[in-house]
Motif scaffolding. Sequence first.
Motif, short mmCIF file in Angstrom:
data_model
loop_
_atom_site.label_atom_id
_atom_site.label_comp_id
_atom_site.label_asym_id
_atom_site.label_seq_id
_atom_site.Cartn_x
_atom_site.Cartn_y
_atom_site.Cartn_z
N LEU A 157 0.83 -1.21 0.00
CA LEU A 157 0.00 0.00 0.00
C LEU A 157 0.86 1.25 0.00
O LEU A 157 0.39 2.33 -0.37
N ASP A 212 -8.23 2.71 -2.96
CA ASP A 212 -9.03 1.51 -3.16
C ASP A 212 -9.67 1.05 -1.86
O ASP A 212 -9.19 1.36 -0.76
N SER A 213 -10.75 0.30 -1.99
CA SER A 213 -11.43 -0.32 -0.86
C SER A 213 -10.98 -1.78 -0.77
O SER A 213 -10.68 -2.40 -1.79
N TYR A 214 -11.00 -2.30 0.45
CA TYR A 214 -10.53 -3.66 0.68
C TYR A 214 -11.46 -4.38 1.65
O TYR A 214 -12.09 -3.76 2.50
N THR A 236 -6.46 4.98 1.66
CA THR A 236 -6.21 4.29 0.40
C THR A 236 -7.26 4.71 -0.63
O THR A 236 -8.41 4.98 -0.28
N SER A 251 -16.02 -3.72 4.63
CA SER A 251 -15.10 -3.38 3.55
C SER A 251 -15.02 -1.86 3.48
O SER A 251 -15.87 -1.15 4.01
N PRO A 273 -4.35 -10.51 1.12
CA PRO A 273 -5.73 -10.99 1.02
C PRO A 273 -5.89 -12.34 1.70
O PRO A 273 -4.96 -13.16 1.68
N TYR A 281 -8.72 -9.31 4.69
CA TYR A 281 -7.28 -9.15 4.54
C TYR A 281 -6.60 -9.13 5.91
O TYR A 281 -7.23 -8.96 6.95
N LEU A 303 -0.88 -5.25 2.69
CA LEU A 303 -1.91 -6.19 3.12
C LEU A 303 -1.76 -7.50 2.35
O LEU A 303 -1.18 -7.56 1.28
N ASN A 347 -12.13 1.75 2.64
CA ASN A 347 -10.77 2.28 2.61
C ASN A 347 -10.07 2.05 3.94
O ASN A 347 -10.70 1.84 4.97
#
Length: 193
Positions: free
Chosen positions: A5, A55-57, A53, A169, A190, A60, A188, A171
């Motif tokens: 990241l 992106d969203s995750y 971030t 889920s 996954p 993880y 991170l 950021n």
Amino acid sequence: KKIALFNGKDLTGWVRFIPNEKKVGGKWQTQTVWTVKDGVIRCEGKPAGYIRTQDSYANYKLHVEWRWPGKATNSGVLVHRQGIDKVWPKSIECQLMNQNAGDFWIVGGATLKVNGVLKTRGRAPKKHPSNEKPLGQWNSYDIVCDGGTIKPYINGLLQNEGTDASVTSGNILLQSEGSPIEFRNVYLEPLGK
């Protein structure tokens, strides 16, 4: 497979947020609050805000290393951020306040069950006495987010556990709230779901 990241050079992949941002000395505040040097993200700690971030995750294991270069005060790692940028958005904070790393803070309308009690706001204390390293030394934060379960490990010790999170889920945020703090090795893995 690890997803870096932080690339060690700049804040590519991150969004800086300071409310009511103003130019100071020809630079936007976010550019002076959050900087990168020698493979380290440095946050000045004021004003309150964060980097997040782009992106969203979900699902993880997040790894973050942090240290206080001077006075140890307050910061945090927020997961599952939802909604608009504001102080503080809907999310679950894994606390970094000095001697309180591993506490949860329930923020912005999120909910989390801790020790069988549904928390709708505020603090959920960690399980064990602080195991943070002395001032100036690097600490590790490993935060496992598996569906609605969140487990923060400080220097390898499971310090808390939350279940049935209302947000699963979103950021990931590093918080500006206190005094200078430094971060490195942010990545991170996954969980493969």
